[in-house]
Design a protein around this motif. Structure first.
Motif, PDB file in Angstrom:
ATOM      1  N   LEU A  70       0.790  -1.219   0.000  1.00 37.80           N
ATOM      2  CA  LEU A  70       0.000   0.000   0.000  1.00 37.80           C
ATOM      3  C   LEU A  70       0.822   1.269   0.000  1.00 37.80           C
ATOM      4  CD1 LEU A  70      -2.820  -0.848   2.615  1.00 37.80           C
ATOM      5  CD2 LEU A  70      -2.950  -0.979   0.120  1.00 37.80           C
ATOM      6  N   VAL A  71       2.046   1.228   0.608  1.00 39.97           N
ATOM      7  CA  VAL A  71       2.752   2.473   0.917  1.00 39.97           C
ATOM      8  C   VAL A  71       3.107   3.294  -0.322  1.00 39.97           C
ATOM      9  CG1 VAL A  71       3.649   1.697   3.128  1.00 39.97           C
ATOM     10  CG2 VAL A  71       4.959   1.204   1.042  1.00 39.97           C
ATOM     11  N   ARG A  72       3.283   2.664  -1.475  1.00 43.43           N
ATOM     12  CA  ARG A  72       3.608   3.417  -2.690  1.00 43.43           C
ATOM     13  C   ARG A  72       2.366   3.773  -3.501  1.00 43.43           C
ATOM     14  NH1 ARG A  72       9.042   0.556  -5.301  1.00 43.43           N
ATOM     15  NH2 ARG A  72      10.489   1.094  -3.622  1.00 43.43           N
ATOM     16  N   ARG A  73       1.196   3.369  -3.037  1.00 41.07           N
ATOM     17  CA  ARG A  73      -0.015   3.550  -3.833  1.00 41.07           C
ATOM     18  C   ARG A  73      -1.062   4.428  -3.149  1.00 41.07           C
ATOM     19  NH1 ARG A  73       1.784  -1.683  -4.806  1.00 41.07           N
ATOM     20  NH2 ARG A  73       1.933  -2.239  -7.019  1.00 41.07           N
ATOM     21  N   ILE A  74      -0.884   4.730  -1.888  1.00 44.18           N
ATOM     22  CA  ILE A  74      -1.915   5.464  -1.156  1.00 44.18           C
ATOM     23  C   ILE A  74      -1.323   6.729  -0.545  1.00 44.18           C
ATOM     24  CG2 ILE A  74      -3.221   3.376  -0.579  1.00 44.18           C
ATOM     25  CD1 ILE A  74      -1.954   3.549   2.240  1.00 44.18           C
ATOM     26  N   ALA A 126      11.039   6.451   7.434  1.00 49.29           N
ATOM     27  CA  ALA A 126      12.190   6.184   6.558  1.00 49.29           C
ATOM     28  C   ALA A 126      12.409   7.298   5.544  1.00 49.29           C
ATOM     29  CB  ALA A 126      12.005   4.853   5.828  1.00 49.29           C
ATOM     30  N   ARG A 127      11.368   8.069   5.220  1.00 51.10           N
ATOM     31  CA  ARG A 127      11.500   9.130   4.227  1.00 51.10           C
ATOM     32  C   ARG A 127      11.946  10.457   4.822  1.00 51.10           C
ATOM     33  NH1 ARG A 127       6.513   6.828   2.133  1.00 51.10           N
ATOM     34  NH2 ARG A 127       5.300   8.667   2.699  1.00 51.10           N
ATOM     35  N   LEU A 128      12.099  10.511   6.152  1.00 55.08           N
ATOM     36  CA  LEU A 128      12.610  11.722   6.785  1.00 55.08           C
ATOM     37  C   LEU A 128      14.107  11.849   6.525  1.00 55.08           C
ATOM     38  CD1 LEU A 128      10.674  11.575  10.184  1.00 55.08           C
ATOM     39  CD2 LEU A 128      10.128  12.946   8.161  1.00 55.08           C
ATOM     40  N   ASN A 129      14.622  13.050   6.689  1.00 53.23           N
ATOM     41  CA  ASN A 129      16.021  13.322   6.323  1.00 53.23           C
ATOM     42  C   ASN A 129      17.032  12.592   7.191  1.00 53.23           C
ATOM     43  OD1 ASN A 129      15.250  15.002   4.244  1.00 53.23           O
ATOM     44  ND2 ASN A 129      15.358  16.865   5.465  1.00 53.23           N
ATOM     45  N   ASN A 130      16.689  12.329   8.447  1.00 55.69           N
ATOM     46  CA  ASN A 130      17.632  11.716   9.388  1.00 55.69           C
ATOM     47  C   ASN A 130      17.029  10.427   9.947  1.00 55.69           C
ATOM     48  OD1 ASN A 130      19.346  11.028  11.546  1.00 55.69           O
ATOM     49  ND2 ASN A 130      19.834  13.165  11.969  1.00 55.69           N
ATOM     50  N   PRO A 131      17.252   9.276   9.301  1.00 57.18           N
ATOM     51  CA  PRO A 131      16.630   8.030   9.771  1.00 57.18           C
ATOM     52  C   PRO A 131      17.125   7.585  11.137  1.00 57.18           C
ATOM     53  CG  PRO A 131      18.188   7.580   7.999  1.00 57.18           C
ATOM     54  CD  PRO A 131      18.026   9.075   8.065  1.00 57.18           C
ATOM     55  N   SER A 185       2.476  16.960   4.982  1.00 55.92           N
ATOM     56  CA  SER A 185       2.340  15.945   3.940  1.00 55.92           C
ATOM     57  C   SER A 185       3.724  15.562   3.448  1.00 55.92           C
ATOM     58  CB  SER A 185       1.506  16.477   2.773  1.00 55.92           C
ATOM     59  OG  SER A 185       0.197  16.787   3.215  1.00 55.92           O
ATOM     60  N   LEU A 186       3.877  14.301   3.087  1.00 51.96           N
ATOM     61  CA  LEU A 186       5.140  13.823   2.533  1.00 51.96           C
ATOM     62  C   LEU A 186       4.856  13.126   1.217  1.00 51.96           C
ATOM     63  CD1 LEU A 186       6.825  12.302   5.723  1.00 51.96           C
ATOM     64  CD2 LEU A 186       7.558  14.345   4.498  1.00 51.96           C
ATOM     65  N   PRO A 187       5.800  13.149   0.273  1.00 48.70           N
ATOM     66  CA  PRO A 187       5.582  12.444  -0.994  1.00 48.70           C
ATOM     67  C   PRO A 187       5.451  10.952  -0.753  1.00 48.70           C
ATOM     68  CG  PRO A 187       7.874  13.146  -0.791  1.00 48.70           C
ATOM     69  CD  PRO A 187       7.115  13.806   0.321  1.00 48.70           C
ATOM     70  N   ARG A 188       4.664  10.299  -1.586  1.00 49.34           N
ATOM     71  CA  ARG A 188       4.461   8.859  -1.422  1.00 49.34           C
ATOM     72  C   ARG A 188       5.711   8.055  -1.691  1.00 49.34           C
ATOM     73  NH1 ARG A 188      -0.969   7.682  -4.740  1.00 49.34           N
ATOM     74  NH2 ARG A 188      -0.557   9.746  -5.577  1.00 49.34           N
ATOM     75  N   ASP A 189       6.573   8.553  -2.547  1.00 52.94           N
ATOM     76  CA  ASP A 189       7.751   7.769  -2.919  1.00 52.94           C
ATOM     77  C   ASP A 189       8.926   8.706  -3.127  1.00 52.94           C
ATOM     78  OD1 ASP A 189       8.468   5.287  -5.505  1.00 52.94           O
ATOM     79  OD2 ASP A 189       9.515   5.823  -3.664  1.00 52.94           O
ATOM     80  N   SER A 328      11.751  -0.456   4.736  1.00 45.84           N
ATOM     81  CA  SER A 328      11.450  -0.200   6.141  1.00 45.84           C
ATOM     82  C   SER A 328      10.099  -0.786   6.522  1.00 45.84           C
ATOM     83  CB  SER A 328      11.473   1.306   6.428  1.00 45.84           C
ATOM     84  OG  SER A 328      12.781   1.819   6.309  1.00 45.84           O
ATOM     85  N   THR A 329       9.149  -0.767   5.590  1.00 38.57           N
ATOM     86  CA  THR A 329       7.857  -1.409   5.846  1.00 38.57           C
ATOM     87  C   THR A 329       8.031  -2.916   5.960  1.00 38.57           C
ATOM     88  OG1 THR A 329       6.756   0.348   4.600  1.00 38.57           O
ATOM     89  CG2 THR A 329       5.484  -1.635   5.044  1.00 38.57           C
ATOM     90  N   ILE A 330       8.899  -3.495   5.114  1.00 36.58           N
ATOM     91  CA  ILE A 330       9.210  -4.921   5.245  1.00 36.58           C
ATOM     92  C   ILE A 330       9.872  -5.190   6.593  1.00 36.58           C
ATOM     93  CG2 ILE A 330      10.589  -6.819   4.297  1.00 36.58           C
ATOM     94  CD1 ILE A 330      10.252  -5.529   1.537  1.00 36.58           C
ATOM     95  N   ALA A 331      10.719  -4.250   7.045  1.00 34.09           N
ATOM     96  CA  ALA A 331      11.336  -4.392   8.362  1.00 34.09           C
ATOM     97  C   ALA A 331      10.281  -4.397   9.464  1.00 34.09           C
ATOM     98  CB  ALA A 331      12.341  -3.270   8.599  1.00 34.09           C
TER      99      ALA A 331
END
Length: 393
Positions: A70-74, A126-131, A185-189, A328-331
């Motif tokens: 879902l994470v890349r589609r919603i 995971a999409r933030l600048n500092n993981p 808001s953050l970009p989906r990908d 990260s979602t798989i993690a």
């Protein structure tokens, strides 16, 4: 009237996102209290209590697995609103469940929606600048919440009843819903900076890293689920057990602060290896007979300090290997596998109140994670160094 959004790089954005990611499966942070409530005031056996939390964890696994697709589609925010609201309803409804079979199914359903929230939350972190800061903050919140709930829950249960722990779960979900309107808001990908690592090597390292996360979580959650009963089985006073778990859990704050403050400036591998070794020592100390209050407290202090540091560093490596957030979602999925399997493994190794075999198995499991993690962490540190060098040339 519109709500003012928090900037993406603001510390509050990291805190709110980490809190929301935690809330989906918040019970993990105070798992001994959940097990004690199920096996105590609610009348289930020790083994049944372990099976209930295991099913809750396997529901989390299912939900996190669905989130991978879902994470890349919603758009993550509407989905998070929906899943958090459904989870809150299920947690509150658990207050009226007293049959073992119904409890199994109901907590599996709660785990499913909680896993969806966690999977989506991990992809956003995971999409933030500092993981390192993002996942360090997540673990910092988890151990803060765990200590507070474990310390305060006995008083709440005395005021209400043993079902109070499920009210606490619903409260965290409601608080997460209140935080959602303030988030940016953050970009989906985010496809910036693909790894320079060859694809076969990337796949191999990703697999080893996922196995390392799974194996470590199995051992840690197995000890965590029964650490309260281990103390009671050693004839340590119940109030002392609760206070000891809450107090030593605060050391998890220090472990979680390592990546938040230091990031990866000093390298991640040494911290990970040191944390795994401390975890092995913790399991061995708990297996000693007689288990004195001093040994009990020392063992918990070692585990609670090392656990968040190891996990946050491994999750940061995962985020750097795939900036889209899918890995990260798989993690989150494999972490749910470990967290759900740990109590199930522990319950299968119990011998009429004897925890020795279970603790020895946990020590060996911790040790195996150390060997799994060497190659992927070293490879990612090398890749990160090369990318940084190329930027300055």
């Amino acid at each position: 009237m519109s709500v003012r959004k928090i900037p993406t790089n603001h510390p509050l954005a990291y805190f709110f996102l980490a809190f929301i990611a935690m809330a989906g499966l918040s019970y993990i942070n105070y798992l001994p209290s959940v097990v004690n409530a199920l096996a105590g005031g609610l009348g289930f056996s020790d083994a049944q209590a372990g099976q209930v939390v295991a099913l809750n964890g396997y529901g989390g696994l299912l939900g996190s697995t669905i989130a991978i697709f879902l994470v890349r589609r919603i758009h993550w925010q509407p989905a998070m609103y929906l899943f958090l609201a459904l989870l809150a309803v299920i947690d509150i409804s658990t207050l009226w469940v007293d049959h073992y079979g119904v409890m199994l199914g109901w907590r599996f359903l709660a785990g499913t929606f909680g896993g969806l929230c966690v999977g989506i939350g991990f992809s956003v972190l995971a999409r933030l600048n500092n993981p390192d800061r993002a996942f360090g903050t997540l673990l910092l919140i988890q151990f803060s919440i765990g200590s507070l709930v474990i310390y305060g829950l006995p008083s709440l249960e005395a005021l209400l009843n043993a079902y109070a722990v499920f009210g606490v779960m619903a409260g965290f979900v409601a608080l997460s819903l209140a935080m959602m309107p303030f988030l940016p808001s953050l970009p989906r990908d985010n496809k910036s900076a693909e790894s320079s690592m060859p694809l076969p090597e990337w796949c191999s390292n990703s697999l080893l890293l996922m196995l390392a996360i799974t194996v470590y979580q199995i051992a840690a959650s197995a000890v965590w689920a029964y650490v309260g009963l281990i103390g009671l089985g050693a004839d340590i006073d119940a109030d002392h057990v609760s206070l000891s778990i809450a107090a030593t859990g605060l050391l998890g704050l220090l472990g979680a602060m390592l990546p938040v403050i230091g990031g990866k400036r000093f390298g991640r591998l040494y911290w990970v290896i040191a944390g795994v070794v401390l975890s092995v020592i913790s399991a061995l100390l708990l297996s000693m007979s007689p288990l004195t209050p001093l040994l009990y407290v020392t063992a918990m202090a070692l585990l609670f300090f090392s656990w968040p540091a190891v996990q946050s560093y491994l999750l940061a490596v995962t985020a750097e290997m795939d900036r889209s957030g899918r890995l990260s979602t798989i993690a989150a999925v494999v972490s749910s596998v470990g967290l759900a399997s740990g109590p199930l493994l522990a319950s299968s190794l119990l011998d009429h109140g004897n925890f020795t075999v279970m603790l020895y198995a946990c020590a060996l499991t911790f040790l195996s994670s150390c060997f799994l993690v060497l190659k992927p962490v070293l490879a990612q540190e090398k890749t990160g160094t090369e990318e940084m060098t190329s930027q300055y040339q």
